[in-house]
Write a protein that holds these residues in place. Sequence first.
Motif, PDB file in Angstrom:
ATOM      1  N   THR A 272       0.965  -0.834  -0.367  1.00 20.51           N
ATOM      2  CA  THR A 272       0.117   0.218   0.273  1.00 20.51           C
ATOM      3  C   THR A 272       1.071   1.254  -0.067  1.00 20.51           C
ATOM      4  O   THR A 272       0.323   2.619   0.019  1.00 20.51           O
ATOM      5  CB  THR A 272      -1.147   0.264   1.095  1.00 20.51           C
ATOM      6  OG1 THR A 272      -0.354  -0.357   2.362  1.00 20.51           O
ATOM      7  CG2 THR A 272      -1.569  -1.070   1.216  1.00 20.51           C
ATOM      8  N   GLY A 273       2.368   1.546   0.047  1.00 29.48           N
ATOM      9  CA  GLY A 273       2.829   2.435   0.411  1.00 29.48           C
ATOM     10  C   GLY A 273       3.136   2.928   1.177  1.00 29.48           C
ATOM     11  O   GLY A 273       3.728   3.967   1.487  1.00 29.48           O
ATOM     12  N   VAL A 274       3.023   2.483   2.675  1.00 25.51           N
ATOM     13  CA  VAL A 274       2.825   2.803   4.181  1.00 25.51           C
ATOM     14  C   VAL A 274       4.181   2.881   3.990  1.00 25.51           C
ATOM     15  O   VAL A 274       4.936   4.273   4.689  1.00 25.51           O
ATOM     16  CB  VAL A 274       2.190   2.475   4.668  1.00 25.51           C
ATOM     17  CG1 VAL A 274       2.436   3.007   6.517  1.00 25.51           C
ATOM     18  CG2 VAL A 274       0.395   2.549   4.282  1.00 25.51           C
ATOM     19  N   GLU A 275       5.120   1.545   4.762  1.00 26.65           N
ATOM     20  CA  GLU A 275       6.155   1.271   4.354  1.00 26.65           C
ATOM     21  C   GLU A 275       6.799   0.897   2.926  1.00 26.65           C
ATOM     22  O   GLU A 275       6.146   0.108   2.150  1.00 26.65           O
ATOM     23  CB  GLU A 275       6.149  -0.532   5.190  1.00 26.65           C
ATOM     24  CG  GLU A 275       5.455  -0.449   6.430  1.00 26.65           C
ATOM     25  CD  GLU A 275       6.716   0.512   7.369  1.00 26.65           C
ATOM     26  OE1 GLU A 275       7.723   0.618   6.684  1.00 26.65           O
ATOM     27  OE2 GLU A 275       5.917   0.003   8.701  1.00 26.65           O
ATOM     28  N   ARG A 276       8.454   1.723   3.259  1.00 23.56           N
ATOM     29  CA  ARG A 276       8.930   1.382   1.900  1.00 23.56           C
ATOM     30  C   ARG A 276      10.387   1.228   2.451  1.00 23.56           C
ATOM     31  O   ARG A 276      11.101   2.055   1.953  1.00 23.56           O
ATOM     32  CB  ARG A 276       8.364   2.647   0.902  1.00 23.56           C
ATOM     33  CG  ARG A 276       7.107   3.215   1.216  1.00 23.56           C
ATOM     34  CD  ARG A 276       7.110   4.812   0.167  1.00 23.56           C
ATOM     35  NE  ARG A 276       7.547   4.692  -1.001  1.00 23.56           N
ATOM     36  CZ  ARG A 276       7.493   4.655  -1.580  1.00 23.56           C
ATOM     37  NH1 ARG A 276       6.283   3.886  -2.513  1.00 23.56           N
ATOM     38  NH2 ARG A 276       8.084   4.332  -3.335  1.00 23.56           N
TER      39      ARG A 276
ATOM     40  N   LYS B 272      -4.537   9.635   1.574  1.00 18.75           N
ATOM     41  CA  LYS B 272      -5.120  10.231   3.802  1.00 18.75           C
ATOM     42  C   LYS B 272      -4.368  11.212   4.527  1.00 18.75           C
ATOM     43  O   LYS B 272      -2.928  10.109   4.575  1.00 18.75           O
ATOM     44  CB  LYS B 272      -6.467   9.185   4.291  1.00 18.75           C
ATOM     45  CG  LYS B 272      -7.289   9.108   3.558  1.00 18.75           C
ATOM     46  CD  LYS B 272      -8.429   9.791   3.165  1.00 18.75           C
ATOM     47  CE  LYS B 272      -9.103   9.197   2.006  1.00 18.75           C
ATOM     48  NZ  LYS B 272      -8.954   8.986   1.237  1.00 18.75           N
ATOM     49  N   PRO B 273      -4.663  11.668   5.338  1.00 16.35           N
ATOM     50  CA  PRO B 273      -3.653  12.191   6.050  1.00 16.35           C
ATOM     51  C   PRO B 273      -3.650  11.348   7.580  1.00 16.35           C
ATOM     52  O   PRO B 273      -5.071  10.857   8.365  1.00 16.35           O
ATOM     53  CB  PRO B 273      -3.931  13.586   7.174  1.00 16.35           C
ATOM     54  CG  PRO B 273      -5.698  13.772   6.432  1.00 16.35           C
ATOM     55  CD  PRO B 273      -5.499  12.547   5.619  1.00 16.35           C
ATOM     56  N   CYS B 274      -2.362  11.555   8.350  1.00 12.76           N
ATOM     57  CA  CYS B 274      -2.320  10.861   9.362  1.00 12.76           C
ATOM     58  C   CYS B 274      -1.108  11.025  10.235  1.00 12.76           C
ATOM     59  O   CYS B 274       0.140  10.862   9.921  1.00 12.76           O
ATOM     60  CB  CYS B 274      -2.280   9.203   8.493  1.00 12.76           C
ATOM     61  SG  CYS B 274      -1.969   8.130  10.170  1.00 12.76           S
ATOM     62  N   ASN B 275      -1.288  10.859  11.835  1.00 11.86           N
ATOM     63  CA  ASN B 275      -0.120  11.333  11.992  1.00 11.86           C
ATOM     64  C   ASN B 275       1.138   9.947  12.172  1.00 11.86           C
ATOM     65  O   ASN B 275       2.170  10.317  12.717  1.00 11.86           O
ATOM     66  CB  ASN B 275      -0.739  12.159  13.427  1.00 11.86           C
ATOM     67  CG  ASN B 275      -1.310  13.723  13.869  1.00 11.86           C
ATOM     68  OD1 ASN B 275      -1.330  13.990  12.724  1.00 11.86           O
ATOM     69  ND2 ASN B 275      -2.417  13.403  14.212  1.00 11.86           N
ATOM     70  N   LYS B 276       0.395   9.183  12.850  1.00 10.01           N
ATOM     71  CA  LYS B 276       1.353   8.193  12.519  1.00 10.01           C
ATOM     72  C   LYS B 276       2.266   8.158  11.085  1.00 10.01           C
ATOM     73  O   LYS B 276       3.591   7.664  11.430  1.00 10.01           O
ATOM     74  CB  LYS B 276       0.886   7.001  12.319  1.00 10.01           C
ATOM     75  CG  LYS B 276       0.169   6.359  14.025  1.00 10.01           C
ATOM     76  CD  LYS B 276      -0.795   4.460  13.836  1.00 10.01           C
ATOM     77  CE  LYS B 276      -0.420   4.373  15.390  1.00 10.01           C
ATOM     78  NZ  LYS B 276       0.800   4.516  16.042  1.00 10.01           N
ATOM     79  N   ARG B 277       2.058   8.934  10.474  1.00  9.17           N
ATOM     80  CA  ARG B 277       2.447   8.354   9.111  1.00  9.17           C
ATOM     81  C   ARG B 277       3.294   9.592   8.952  1.00  9.17           C
ATOM     82  O   ARG B 277       4.327   9.662   8.349  1.00  9.17           O
ATOM     83  CB  ARG B 277       1.918   7.960   7.763  1.00  9.17           C
ATOM     84  CG  ARG B 277       1.226   6.730   7.444  1.00  9.17           C
ATOM     85  CD  ARG B 277       0.567   6.166   6.130  1.00  9.17           C
ATOM     86  NE  ARG B 277      -0.592   6.111   6.268  1.00  9.17           N
ATOM     87  CZ  ARG B 277      -1.054   7.930   5.899  1.00  9.17           C
ATOM     88  NH1 ARG B 277       0.086   8.812   5.094  1.00  9.17           N
ATOM     89  NH2 ARG B 277      -2.142   8.125   5.333  1.00  9.17           N
ATOM     90  N   ASP B 278       2.880  10.256   9.173  1.00  9.29           N
ATOM     91  CA  ASP B 278       2.943  12.271   8.426  1.00  9.29           C
ATOM     92  C   ASP B 278       2.996  12.927   9.678  1.00  9.29           C
ATOM     93  O   ASP B 278       1.587  13.692   9.850  1.00  9.29           O
ATOM     94  CB  ASP B 278       2.500  12.413   7.266  1.00  9.29           C
ATOM     95  CG  ASP B 278       3.148  14.213   7.285  1.00  9.29           C
ATOM     96  OD1 ASP B 278       3.819  14.886   7.428  1.00  9.29           O
ATOM     97  OD2 ASP B 278       2.699  14.806   5.901  1.00  9.29           O
ATOM     98  N   LEU B 279       3.381  12.855  10.977  1.00  6.94           N
ATOM     99  CA  LEU B 279       3.201  13.703  12.668  1.00  6.94           C
ATOM    100  C   LEU B 279       2.146  14.908  11.687  1.00  6.94           C
ATOM    101  O   LEU B 279       3.601  15.756  10.936  1.00  6.94           O
ATOM    102  CB  LEU B 279       4.326  14.245  12.832  1.00  6.94           C
ATOM    103  CG  LEU B 279       4.144  14.480  14.468  1.00  6.94           C
ATOM    104  CD1 LEU B 279       3.370  13.563  15.544  1.00  6.94           C
ATOM    105  CD2 LEU B 279       5.243  14.714  15.561  1.00  6.94           C
ATOM    106  N   GLY B 280       1.302  15.416  12.386  1.00  2.00           N
ATOM    107  CA  GLY B 280       0.632  17.085  11.872  1.00  2.00           C
ATOM    108  C   GLY B 280       0.245  17.048  11.119  1.00  2.00           C
ATOM    109  O   GLY B 280      -0.029  18.179  10.884  1.00  2.00           O
ATOM    110  N   SER B 281       0.041  15.849  10.443  1.00  2.00           N
ATOM    111  CA  SER B 281      -0.953  16.217   9.046  1.00  2.00           C
ATOM    112  C   SER B 281      -2.109  16.099   9.549  1.00  2.00           C
ATOM    113  O   SER B 281      -3.058  16.147   8.828  1.00  2.00           O
ATOM    114  CB  SER B 281      -0.473  14.478   8.306  1.00  2.00           C
ATOM    115  OG  SER B 281      -0.642  13.843   8.621  1.00  2.00           O
TER     116      SER B 281
END
Length: 330
Positions: free
Chosen positions: A40-44, A127-136
Amino acid sequence: MKEFGYQRALDVSGALALLDADPDARFLGGGTNLVDLMKTGVERPGRLVDVRELPLDRIEPTEDGGLRIGATVTNSDLAAHPDVRRRYPALTQAVLAGASGQLRNMATVGGNLLQRTRCGYFADVTKPCNKRDLGSGCPAIEGEHHNHAILGASDHCVATHPSDLGVALTAFGAVVTYETADGPGELPLTDFYLPVGDTPHLETALPPGALITGVVLPPAPVAANSRYRKVRERASYAFAIGSIAAALDVRDGVVHEVRLAFGAVASRPWRAHAAEAALTGGPADAEAFAAAADAELAAARPLPHNGYKVTLMRNLVVAVLSELAEEAAR
């Protein structure tokens, strides 16, 4: 999917060296969570260091009467082990409730503890997500959150941890052992997962580059009378909407010792310390079980569409502890 390298580690020191040499590398066990997130592209990751063949696949007694479970023990082997089935039955039940047989054959104990949330917003990179992109931001707070946290959440994240195994291990006071380039270390499972706070992207207290080598279960005679109960939205393979690992020692109608941990209600397996304290030394009856559940759930802060979990967990505590009390009285 991003292209990545692959290398199989032959020993623990070699695995650590491979990860240290490539800051974009990740350890690979069974891959039942990591590979999904790569798709899904979450982990790269740029490289996968396969640790599946490391000599960490044994379950052995400890000198003090506990069990040492290697990090690469499969979930299937863990659930089937006679010492686990006899001395920690809730652990076997949790593993068998956790996934299909095919996944249990691949998934490892170490990897199970490191699996990441199944929040739909986390898994969707659009989608925004603080776990993936802190502050989003955390869109689940105003969006779809019927299966999200009611305990220990924050304004930055309301996701839950998906592990069934972790709930049972938490109830029994398990300790995670790990190895780093600087030497070995250990973390009680209650300290292994970090509180969400304002840093939801930091999930565990493992040092950077650490490799989980195993889990140690301390001796716990109370665990012989234990149960794991999982509630899910369908009878087949599905993640919990609420679960409980419980163990109970009743003597002459009085609770001598009790262990309780909740699943699918927080960002980590939730040890129910308040409920345990309320029960210890008191009567082993449904009224006391309900009062103990209320003491634990007083801290719950449900969102508009997951308040049902408070009632669900209260009912689970009463039902499972009542069953264990009846068995103890036989």
